[in-house]
Motif scaffolding. Structure first.
Motif, PDB file in Angstrom:
ATOM      1  N   GLY A   1     -26.634  23.425  80.860  1.00 30.22           N
ATOM      2  CA  GLY A   1     -27.513  24.501  80.413  1.00 30.22           C
ATOM      3  C   GLY A   1     -27.993  24.276  78.991  1.00 30.22           C
ATOM      4  O   GLY A   1     -27.304  23.665  78.179  1.00 30.22           O
ATOM      5  N   ILE A   2     -29.185  24.775  78.717  1.00 27.53           N
ATOM      6  CA  ILE A   2     -29.791  24.601  77.389  1.00 27.53           C
ATOM      7  C   ILE A   2     -30.389  25.922  76.915  1.00 27.53           C
ATOM      8  O   ILE A   2     -30.622  26.824  77.710  1.00 27.53           O
ATOM      9  N   GLY A   3     -30.638  26.012  75.616  1.00 31.66           N
ATOM     10  CA  GLY A   3     -31.297  27.186  75.044  1.00 31.66           C
ATOM     11  C   GLY A   3     -32.812  27.061  75.147  1.00 31.66           C
ATOM     12  O   GLY A   3     -33.334  26.015  75.556  1.00 31.66           O
TER      13      GLY A   3
ATOM     14  N   GLY B   1     -32.566  26.279  81.477  1.00 27.56           N
ATOM     15  CA  GLY B   1     -32.162  27.288  80.504  1.00 27.56           C
ATOM     16  C   GLY B   1     -31.206  28.272  81.123  1.00 27.56           C
ATOM     17  O   GLY B   1     -31.500  29.470  81.222  1.00 27.56           O
ATOM     18  N   ASP B   2     -30.065  27.765  81.558  1.00 23.51           N
ATOM     19  CA  ASP B   2     -29.054  28.589  82.218  1.00 23.51           C
ATOM     20  C   ASP B   2     -27.754  27.807  82.211  1.00 23.51           C
ATOM     21  O   ASP B   2     -27.725  26.657  82.652  1.00 23.51           O
ATOM     22  N   SER B   3     -26.687  28.428  81.758  1.00 22.73           N
ATOM     23  CA  SER B   3     -25.446  27.671  81.548  1.00 22.73           C
ATOM     24  C   SER B   3     -24.821  27.168  82.847  1.00 22.73           C
ATOM     25  O   SER B   3     -24.041  26.225  82.827  1.00 22.73           O
TER      26      SER B   3
ATOM     27  N   ARG C   1     -19.463  21.567  78.677  1.00 28.29           N
ATOM     28  CA  ARG C   1     -20.914  21.644  78.849  1.00 28.29           C
ATOM     29  C   ARG C   1     -21.274  21.493  80.317  1.00 28.29           C
ATOM     30  O   ARG C   1     -22.185  22.097  80.833  1.00 28.29           O
TER      31      ARG C   1
ATOM     32  N   ILE D   1     -18.590  25.470  82.877  1.00 28.23           N
ATOM     33  CA  ILE D   1     -18.968  26.108  81.607  1.00 28.23           C
ATOM     34  C   ILE D   1     -17.969  27.194  81.224  1.00 28.23           C
ATOM     35  O   ILE D   1     -17.779  27.490  80.047  1.00 28.23           O
ATOM     36  N   GLU D   2     -17.284  27.765  82.225  1.00 22.60           N
ATOM     37  CA  GLU D   2     -16.366  28.876  81.934  1.00 22.60           C
ATOM     38  C   GLU D   2     -15.072  28.422  81.257  1.00 22.60           C
ATOM     39  O   GLU D   2     -14.296  29.239  80.795  1.00 22.60           O
TER      40      GLU D   2
END
Lengths: 470, 198
Positions: free
Chosen positions: A143-145, A127-129, A229, A224-225
């Motif tokens: 990363g996931i929600g 849970g971290d991008s 994904r 991710i920036e």
């Protein structure tokens, strides 16, 4: 049929494909931290179910932990409560927990590779991008929600439509003082923060082939920036050399079997990508950001671009410069700074501290600079001591803190004050990211070190030149 | 956990014509310390909405009483940055059920769908029309028709279709979530897991 590296790993993890819907993707390893997991564990409790595969799950505390006096109780009651919740949840579900003070504790994306949890060909989520970091090993990592954290805890799967493929080639040789961080900031400045949205990237070409594992992690971390994904690099001898013998990597016959699989992990020669971009390494110089997203970066010797020359909304661009209190056309070199942050999952590894120390050595911290040097893990901290880097830092007037995410997202006390400028080796320069009103200049450890000793934005090549002349 | 069903939503909308709105703006990290999912709406756009002494910044759109509604309309690349689902929770908890933009960041879009907030991606031209319609009349209403996958500016009748995959559409219409689905195929998952070494 020929396949990309990404296809090979993704396709082999699909449990079920839903027509005109997502794939059900099996997750090999799940990393959990205190901030994005409590509501997911609460969901399991409400459903009356347990973690399906605790042996595939690892928990650590990093996001809101203090970087001083970690042996004492955490003062902030909300942070303490979240840390307690993680410990209780990990214990209740038999998940290995590396909390504050544990010798394996550290930033989740630093300790995964360090302990051999990260291996080629695996699917890894958190849970971290910045989970994209682990793609450096040829894993699919993203990363996931929190809803997805709950999915993985309860079923070891998530449901995702397969992203499109993007290959980023950087060929040639990097110039002096150009680090993996600069390569990544350069790519993001070219593609923008949304240029790779909807894609999963593969990095290819000479520059990545010749890069160390830690450098590859920095590059993949920043995928991710640009909106991707994740990003990955085909595993090679550098990868196998790095992971061999680490605690959680396969041993003996299992290693041989794994190597057989890992050696198939590359994009076939005639594999097709949905999009492909190519850059020349010689175009890249040490980078620095001047605005409020990671795409707003330039070579350190350049001037802040004029609004009329940029893509996107001029109003948004001007709002960004206003926040930074910068003007179009100004030079970045020479701008005064107040803080330096060395650390984070982007640049908190031993090679980053070595690079920082290479500039610091024999110099002194500038009086106007407050510097926070935060190792990514206890193992990194130990290496800093063992290699004599701590002595160099101390002699130059710097202090080393204890591991954690720290000022990268300023959930703990490490907040840059409003209006102050920080040269930061982290990953995001969003408004208020490092504290309400804080102004962030993203850069490499070399650029951060040059700023730390001069008190202003400085091209590290100047200082390196001085050394040669001396 | 099942969530609200979404069918047709007719509402006025709150405009935020800024590009690259990141999840650190939607909810700053210092408000992520809760262990339960409640109260995040109070800190939605915290640092754009309030001064450091907690007084409201009057010029910010959420503090302007002429704008209201269950639809948030944002500029290109909405929701970039951190994977924090708290951003989607804050949007939901404040009272929004739909976010419209010309482009969404992946993780934010997925998080919205997973909690029952509908992300509607429109063309840059249509987004511009929406902003203009709201500028002309802050009470102007949009209709989000999920079954027909259509968004309409009611005052002008202009409309555009939007994409959503059939699976997620079914979930939104019925208020189902992915875990219900996954738990139902747990045998397939266990069979797969047996075939894959740790």
């Amino acid at each position: 049929m020929s396949k990309t590296l990404f296809d090979k790993v993704w396709d082999s993890h699909v449990v079920k494909h839903i027509e005109n819907g997502p794939d059900v993707l099996f997750i090999d390893r799940h990393l959990v931290h205190e901030v994005t997991s409590p509501v997911a564990f609460l969901g399991l409790k409400n459903r009356g179910i347990k973690v399906l595969y605790p042996e595939r799950t690892f928990a650590t505390a990093d996001h809101n932990t203090p970087t001083r006096n970690q042996h004492l109780p955490v003062k902030d009651p909300l942070s303490a409560n979240q840390l307690k919740a993680l410990e209780e949840n990990a214990n209740a579900h038999n998940i290995p927990y590396w909390g504050l003070g544990h010798k394996k504790n550290g930033i989740v994306h630093v300790i995964g590779p360090e302990n051999g949890i990260t291996v080629p060909g695996a699917t890894i989520v958190c849970g971290d991008s910045h989970t994209s970091t682990h793609g450096a090993f040829g894993a699919i990592a993203f990363g996931i929600g929190t809803s997805e954290v709950e999915m993985v805890l309860s079923t070891q799967c998530i449901m995702q439509p397969k992203p499109k493929s993007l290959r980023i080639n950087v060929n040639g040789e990097l110039s002096e003082a150009v680090t993996p961080k600069d390569v990544a900031l350069f790519i993001i400045s070219k593609l923008s923060t949304s240029g790779a949205t909807g894609y999963f990237a593969e990095y290819a070409g000479d520059v990545f082939k010749n890069m160390s594992m830690e450098g590859r992690m920095t590059v993949c971390n920043l995928s991710i920036e640009m909106g991707a994904r994740g990003g990955m690099i085909a595993p090679d001898e550098t990868t196998f050399e790095y992971i061999k013998g680490r605690e959680y990597t396969p041993k003996g016959k299992d290693w041989d079997a794994a190597m057989e699989y890992w050696s198939t992990l590359y994009s076939d020669d005639d594999a097709e990508f949905d999009k492909e971009v190519t850059f020349d390494a010689s175009e890249i110089e040490p980078m620095i950001t001047f605005g409020t997203n990671p795409g707003m970066g330039i070579g350190i010797s350049k001037d802040i671009p004029l609004a009329e020359t940029i893509d996107g909304s001029p109003a948004t661009y001007k709002k960004s410069l206003e926040y930074m209190d910068y003007s179009e056309g100004e030079a970045m070199v020479g701008k005064p700074i107040d803080f330096v942050f060395l650390g984070s999952c982007t640049n908190g590894r031993i090679e980053d501290f070595r690079a920082f120390a290479s500039i610091i050595k024999g110099r002194k911290k500038a009086d106007n600079v407050t510097a926070w040097l935060v190792p990514g893990s206890h193992k990194v901290e130990a290496a800093i001591r063992e290699e004599g880097i701590l002595d160099i830092l101390t002699e130059a007037g710097f202090e080393l803190r204890e591991p954690g995410c720290s000022a990268c997202l300023a959930m703990n006390d490490d907040k840059i004050p409003a209006g102050k400028y920080a040269v930061s080796t982290s990953n995001r320069n969003f408004e208020g990211r490092q504290g309400p009103g804080a102004r962030t200049l993203l850069a490499s450890p070399l650029v951060a070190a040059a700023a730390a000793v001069t008190g202003k934005v400085t091209d590290p090549r100047e200082l390196m030149q001085e050394e040669v002349l001396a | 956990m099942a969530y609200d069903k979404f069918n047709i939503l007719t509402s006025s909308a709150v405009p935020l014509p800024i590009e690259n709105v990141d999840t650190d703006q939607i909810i700053p990290a210092r408000f992520l310390k809760a262990t339960e999912r409640k109260g995040f709406g109070d800190n939605l756009f915290r640092d754009w909405r309030y001064n450091s002494d907690d007084t409201p910044k009057e010029q910010f759109v959420l503090n302007n009483p002429i704008y209201s509604g269950k639809i948030l309309v944002g500029g290109k690349n909405f929701g970039s940055g951190s994977s924090r689902e708290h951003a989607a929770w804050a949007v939901y908890d404040y009272g929004f059920r739909c976010v419209v933009s010309s482009f969404f960041a992946d993780i934010f879009r997925g998080n919205c769908l997973n909690i029952g907030v509908l992300p509607v991606q429109v063309s840059p031209e249509f987004l511009d029309k929406i902003f203009k319609a709201i500028e002309a009349d802050p009470k102007t209403e949009l209709e989000i028709n999920l079954p027909e996958q259509k968004i309409t500016i009611l005052a002008t009748g202009e409309s555009e279709s939007f994409d959503i995959n059939d699976y997620k559409k079914g979930n939104m219409l019925n208020g189902f979530d992915d875990i219900d689905y996954l738990l139902n195929i747990q045998k397939d998952i266990e069979k797969y897991a047996e075939s894959t070494p740790l």
